[in-house]
Design an enzyme around this catalytic site. Structure first.
Site, short mmCIF file in Angstrom:
data_model
loop_
_atom_site.label_atom_id
_atom_site.label_comp_id
_atom_site.label_asym_id
_atom_site.label_seq_id
_atom_site.Cartn_x
_atom_site.Cartn_y
_atom_site.Cartn_z
N ARG A 15 12.64 40.91 42.88
CA ARG A 15 12.68 42.25 42.26
C ARG A 15 12.23 42.19 40.81
O ARG A 15 11.40 42.98 40.36
CB ARG A 15 14.11 42.83 42.34
CG ARG A 15 14.52 43.34 43.69
CD ARG A 15 15.98 43.79 43.71
NE ARG A 15 16.88 42.66 43.65
CZ ARG A 15 17.31 41.98 44.73
NH1 ARG A 15 16.93 42.36 45.92
NH2 ARG A 15 18.11 40.95 44.60
N ALA A 104 16.28 33.94 32.56
CA ALA A 104 17.03 35.18 32.73
C ALA A 104 18.01 35.10 33.89
O ALA A 104 18.87 35.98 34.05
CB ALA A 104 16.06 36.34 32.97
N THR A 105 17.89 34.05 34.70
CA THR A 105 18.75 33.92 35.88
C THR A 105 20.22 33.81 35.46
O THR A 105 20.54 33.11 34.49
CB THR A 105 18.32 32.67 36.69
OG1 THR A 105 16.99 32.88 37.12
CG2 THR A 105 19.21 32.44 37.90
N THR A 106 21.09 34.48 36.21
CA THR A 106 22.54 34.46 35.91
C THR A 106 23.28 33.70 37.01
O THR A 106 22.69 33.31 38.02
CB THR A 106 23.08 35.89 35.80
OG1 THR A 106 22.80 36.58 37.02
CG2 THR A 106 22.46 36.63 34.63
N SER A 130 21.04 39.12 29.57
CA SER A 130 20.34 40.42 29.58
C SER A 130 19.23 40.39 28.54
O SER A 130 19.46 40.08 27.38
CB SER A 130 21.27 41.58 29.27
OG SER A 130 20.51 42.78 29.29
N HIS A 164 26.19 47.23 39.60
CA HIS A 164 24.86 46.75 39.96
C HIS A 164 24.57 47.10 41.42
O HIS A 164 25.47 47.43 42.18
CB HIS A 164 24.74 45.24 39.75
CG HIS A 164 24.60 44.85 38.30
ND1 HIS A 164 25.68 44.68 37.48
CD2 HIS A 164 23.49 44.61 37.53
CE1 HIS A 164 25.26 44.35 36.25
NE2 HIS A 164 23.94 44.31 36.26
N HIS A 165 23.31 46.92 41.78
CA HIS A 165 22.81 47.17 43.13
C HIS A 165 23.51 46.28 44.17
O HIS A 165 24.02 45.21 43.83
CB HIS A 165 21.30 46.91 43.17
CG HIS A 165 20.91 45.58 42.60
ND1 HIS A 165 20.73 44.47 43.38
CD2 HIS A 165 20.70 45.16 41.32
CE1 HIS A 165 20.41 43.43 42.62
NE2 HIS A 165 20.39 43.83 41.35
N LYS A 168 22.85 42.28 44.60
CA LYS A 168 23.17 41.28 43.57
C LYS A 168 24.07 40.19 44.14
O LYS A 168 25.05 40.48 44.82
CB LYS A 168 23.81 41.95 42.34
CG LYS A 168 24.05 40.97 41.20
CD LYS A 168 24.28 41.68 39.86
CE LYS A 168 24.61 40.71 38.74
NZ LYS A 168 23.53 39.71 38.51
N GLY A 174 26.28 38.31 34.60
CA GLY A 174 26.18 37.43 33.44
C GLY A 174 26.38 38.22 32.15
O GLY A 174 26.98 37.73 31.18
N1 LIG Z 1 18.62 38.37 32.06
C1 LIG Z 1 18.26 39.58 32.52
O1 LIG Z 1 17.89 40.48 31.76
C2 LIG Z 1 18.29 39.83 34.00
C3 LIG Z 1 17.88 41.07 34.51
C4 LIG Z 1 17.80 41.23 35.88
C5 LIG Z 1 18.16 40.18 36.72
N2 LIG Z 1 18.59 39.02 36.18
C6 LIG Z 1 18.89 37.87 37.02
O2 LIG Z 1 17.66 37.36 37.50
C7 LIG Z 1 17.87 36.75 38.76
C8 LIG Z 1 16.87 37.33 39.76
O3 LIG Z 1 17.16 38.67 40.01
P1 LIG Z 1 16.32 39.48 41.10
O4 LIG Z 1 17.02 40.79 41.27
O5 LIG Z 1 14.87 39.46 40.77
O6 LIG Z 1 16.59 38.58 42.40
P2 LIG Z 1 15.67 38.39 43.68
O7 LIG Z 1 16.55 37.77 44.71
O8 LIG Z 1 14.95 39.64 44.01
O9 LIG Z 1 14.57 37.33 43.21
C9 LIG Z 1 14.78 35.94 43.13
C10 LIG Z 1 13.48 35.26 43.52
O10 LIG Z 1 13.63 33.85 43.34
C11 LIG Z 1 12.96 33.25 44.43
N3 LIG Z 1 13.31 31.86 44.68
C12 LIG Z 1 14.26 31.35 45.51
N4 LIG Z 1 14.18 30.01 45.54
C13 LIG Z 1 13.14 29.65 44.75
C14 LIG Z 1 12.57 28.42 44.37
N5 LIG Z 1 13.04 27.26 44.84
N6 LIG Z 1 11.52 28.43 43.52
C15 LIG Z 1 11.02 29.58 43.04
N7 LIG Z 1 11.53 30.80 43.36
C16 LIG Z 1 12.59 30.83 44.19
C17 LIG Z 1 13.33 34.14 45.62
O11 LIG Z 1 12.50 33.88 46.74
C18 LIG Z 1 13.13 35.50 45.01
O12 LIG Z 1 11.80 35.93 45.13
C19 LIG Z 1 19.33 36.99 39.11
O13 LIG Z 1 20.09 35.86 38.73
C20 LIG Z 1 19.72 38.17 38.24
O14 LIG Z 1 21.08 38.23 37.94
C21 LIG Z 1 18.66 38.82 34.84
O1 LIG Z 2 19.97 42.91 38.81
C1 LIG Z 2 20.64 41.97 38.36
O2 LIG Z 2 21.04 41.03 39.08
C2 LIG Z 2 20.97 41.95 36.92
N1 LIG Z 2 21.62 40.91 36.46
C3 LIG Z 2 21.90 40.64 35.10
C4 LIG Z 2 23.32 40.16 34.91
O3 LIG Z 2 23.90 39.53 35.81
O4 LIG Z 2 23.88 40.35 33.82
C5 LIG Z 2 21.48 41.70 34.12
C6 LIG Z 2 21.20 43.05 34.70
C7 LIG Z 2 20.52 43.05 36.05
#
Ligand SMILES: NC(=O)c1ccc[n+]([C@@H]2O[C@H](COP(=O)([O-])OP(=O)(O)OC[C@H]3O[C@@H](n4cnc5c(N)ncnc54)[C@H](O)[C@@H]3O)[C@@H](O)[C@H]2O)c1
Ligand SMILES: O=C(O)C1=N[C@H](C(=O)O)CCC1
Length: 285
Positions: A15, A104-106, A130, A164-165, A168, A174
């Site tokens: 996403r 950005a991963t949490t 975030s 959140h959606h 998640k 995070g």
């Molecule tokens: N810091 C921020 O601002 C922020 C904002 C949104 C989401 N997030 C975090 O970002 C992360 C991803 O969110 P999302 O909604 O896009 O999730 P998502 O599940 O849609 O996307 C994750 C992607 O990682 C891929 N993946 C899995 N294993 C992999 C590997 N070995 N190598 C490469 N890619 C791999 C998956 O196939 C998928 O396409 C979550 O941890 C979420 O909490 C952080």
């Molecule tokens: O969509 C998510 O997953 C998000 N994760 C972040 C968090 O865990 O803080 C930030 C907002 C979106």
């Protein structure tokens, strides 16, 4: 000559990865997203969209970069929005190739956080739960409100609600945990602060030194946090909500650009940075 920053997106089919690919490829005129060329769209080898054009997957015209588990050679900076179990190999690749990295991963484990600190001795890393400007500003406001109410007559109860959606994978967010960490520091109490996750049953009265966390999962909510400061007779609610995911994607691109703007014309020196550094909001900035 092409002077754009060569970007690889880790988790490109997800996403968030799709929105980073889209903005960095010029899908919308977002200032923070200008000046990039996406050269790598990394995802799991077994992803159903593996081999497809990353631009098409993100809803654009083709950008001639396939979704792939293979890293290209010409990357200058990496943005990771993936899963905790996918992050380690990304960090290893960046360390081995001396690549600046935005994480950005949490939902990371304590062991992973230690590994990130170790990696930051070799490469520059921006790591933040975030990437949103509004969220990071709200964190500063929450610290300020907490300090101002520290000695209020009758005390203040601080609770963090996050929505959140439904897709998640980690809870609480995070971001909620980071709000709690900053608020706990600003509470500046003699007793350690207890972090209480939900309540059920005969809990007894709420204690002074706790922060409550409540994680709501509903529909397609892209992220919302409400910090409640409850006193006797009045309350403050600090609410920050995303309308869509582009606040995170453009924040991550701003962080990647910032990492590439070191003083000597190259990237920033190795170290662990966060969005307060990127946004000029760190203490002393
Ligand atoms: N810091 C921020 O601002 C922020 C904002 C949104 C989401 N997030 C975090 O970002 C992360 C991803 O969110 P999302 O909604 O896009 O999730 P998502 O599940 O849609 O996307 C994750 C992607 O990682 C891929 N993946 C899995 N294993 C992999 C590997 N070995 N190598 C490469 N890619 C791999 C998956 O196939 C998928 O396409 C979550 O941890 C979420 O909490 C952080
Ligand atoms: O969509 C998510 O997953 C998000 N994760 C972040 C968090 O865990 O803080 C930030 C907002 C979106």
């Amino acid at each position: 000559m092409n002077n754009t920053i060569k970007l690889a997106v880790h988790g490109a089919a997800g996403r968030m990865g799709q929105r980073v690919v889209a903005l960095a490829s010029g899908a919308d005129s977002v200032d923070d997203a200008s000046g990039f060329t996406v050269v790598g769209a990394i995802d799991h080898a077994e992803h159903p969209k593996s081999g497809q054009d990353a631009g098409v997957v993100a809803g654009l015209s083709p950008i001639e970069v396939p979704i792939s588990a293979q890293w290209p050679d010409d990357v200058q900076v990496v943005i990771d929005f993936s899963l905790p179990e996918a992050l380690d190999s990304c960090v290893e690749h960046c360390v081995a190739n001396n690549l600046p990295l935005v994480i950005a991963t949490t939902g990371l484990s304590d062991g992973q956080k230690e590994s990130l600190a170790e990696a930051a001795r070799t490469i520059p890393i921006v790591w933040a739960p975030s990437m949103s400007l509004a969220v990071n500003l709200s964190m500063k406001m929450a610290e300020r409100i907490t300090s101002a109410l520290r000695d209020v007559a009758g005390g203040v109860d601080i609770e963090i609600l996050e929505r959140h959606h439904r897709f998640k994978a980690d809870a609480p967010s995070g971001t909620a945990l980071k709000f709690g960490e900053l608020i706990a520091d600003a509470m500046d109490t003699e007793q350690p602060v207890a972090h209480v996750h939900g309540r059920e049953g005969h809990t007894g009265q709420r204690t002074r030194n706790e922060i409550g966390y409540h994680a709501i999962r509903v529909g397609d909510n892209p992220g919302e946090h409400t910090i409640v400061f409850g006193m006797l007779g009045e309350k403050i609610e600090l609410n920050v909500a995303a309308s869509n995911r582009d606040c995170y994607a453009s924040g991550a691109l701003a962080a990647a650009k910032w990492l590439m703007q070191g003083e000597a014309g190259g990237p920033k020196p190795a170290g662990m940075y966060n969005m307060f550094d990127v946004l000029g909001m760190a203490d002393g900035q």
